[in-house]
Scaffold this motif. Structure first.
Motif, PDB file in Angstrom:
ATOM      1  N   THR A  49       0.841  -1.191   0.000  1.00 32.69           N
ATOM      2  CA  THR A  49       0.000   0.000   0.000  1.00 32.69           C
ATOM      3  C   THR A  49       0.880   1.246   0.000  1.00 32.69           C
ATOM      4  N   GLN A  50       0.291   2.371  -0.417  1.00 33.06           N
ATOM      5  CA  GLN A  50       1.027   3.627  -0.426  1.00 33.06           C
ATOM      6  C   GLN A  50       0.592   4.569   0.688  1.00 33.06           C
ATOM      7  N   GLY A  51      -0.436   4.200   1.430  1.00 30.76           N
ATOM      8  CA  GLY A  51      -0.925   5.058   2.511  1.00 30.76           C
ATOM      9  C   GLY A  51      -1.431   4.225   3.676  1.00 30.76           C
ATOM     10  N   GLU A  85      -5.089   2.715   3.539  1.00 26.84           N
ATOM     11  CA  GLU A  85      -5.097   1.554   2.651  1.00 26.84           C
ATOM     12  C   GLU A  85      -4.444   0.343   3.341  1.00 26.84           C
ATOM     13  N   LEU A 128       3.667  -1.198   3.738  1.00 28.07           N
ATOM     14  CA  LEU A 128       3.515   0.223   3.459  1.00 28.07           C
ATOM     15  C   LEU A 128       4.782   0.713   2.781  1.00 28.07           C
ATOM     16  N   ASP A 140       5.822   4.014   1.467  1.00 24.34           N
ATOM     17  CA  ASP A 140       5.526   5.442   1.395  1.00 24.34           C
ATOM     18  C   ASP A 140       6.825   6.219   1.594  1.00 24.34           C
TER      19      ASP A 140
END
Length: 179
Positions: A78-80, A83, A96, A98
């Motif tokens: 996920t990027q956030g 999420e 994650l 990010d």
């Protein structure tokens, strides 16, 4: 003294019961074994050699070389944080990626977003440090503050993972197993 047959039978079985208890305590001495951990991790990462691994009843920690720094498709990336929380609820594990924040900052923010999950991750990190040697602890600290590192969590096994592409290592920390 009058001993009944049942009392004598239960008394004669005491050494067997004691032996079983000792064996179960020995088998349950470590939080995790390296082979089982590698087996789970290999579904998500391309592992190379084990750099270090140690486990006790209260923690487990390991560092593994990587043959590829990509996360396999079995682990949702996920990027956030919102999420990631959804992916963890659905799949039990998520990563994650990010680059705008370090894994440490991501864990702090996750505590504010989903206290139970964020606290579980922080607990794994803090308790897992007790099983880290100097090499693993150094790699762990470096990855925590590296914005390029990927933070991942396996809720079912309460395992915090940091994939650091700069060092080509995966660091895993686990605290005491919840009964």
């Amino acid at each position: 003294m009058n001993l009944t047959r049942d009392h004598m039978r239960s008394h004669s079985q005491a050494p067997l019961v004691l032996a079983c208890l000792v064996l179960s305590m020995i088998a349950g001495c470590s939080r995790e074994d390296e082979e089982a951990l590698r087996g789970r991790l290999e579904q998500w990462y391309a592992l190379g050699p084990t750099v270090a691994f140690h486990a006790t009843g209260n923690c487990a920690a390991g560092a593994f070389g990587l043959t590829d720094d990509a996360v396999k498709s079995a682990m949702p990336v996920t990027q956030g944080l919102p999420e990631m929380v959804i992916a963890l609820a659905r799949r039990g594990a998520a990563a994650l990626d990010d680059p705008s924040q370090t894994p440490d900052a991501g864990m702090v923010a996750l505590v504010n977003l989903d206290r139970a999950t964020g606290s579980g991750m922080r607990r794994a990190a803090l308790e897992g440090r007790a099983c880290m040697n100097e090499t693993v602890e150094s790699a762990f600290r470096y990855a925590l503050v590296n914005p390029r590192a990927v933070l991942a969590y396996d809720k079912r096994h309460a395992a915090l993972m940091l994939l650091d592409p700069r060092t080509g290592m995966l660091i895993v920390a686990m605290g005491a197993a919840d009964g």
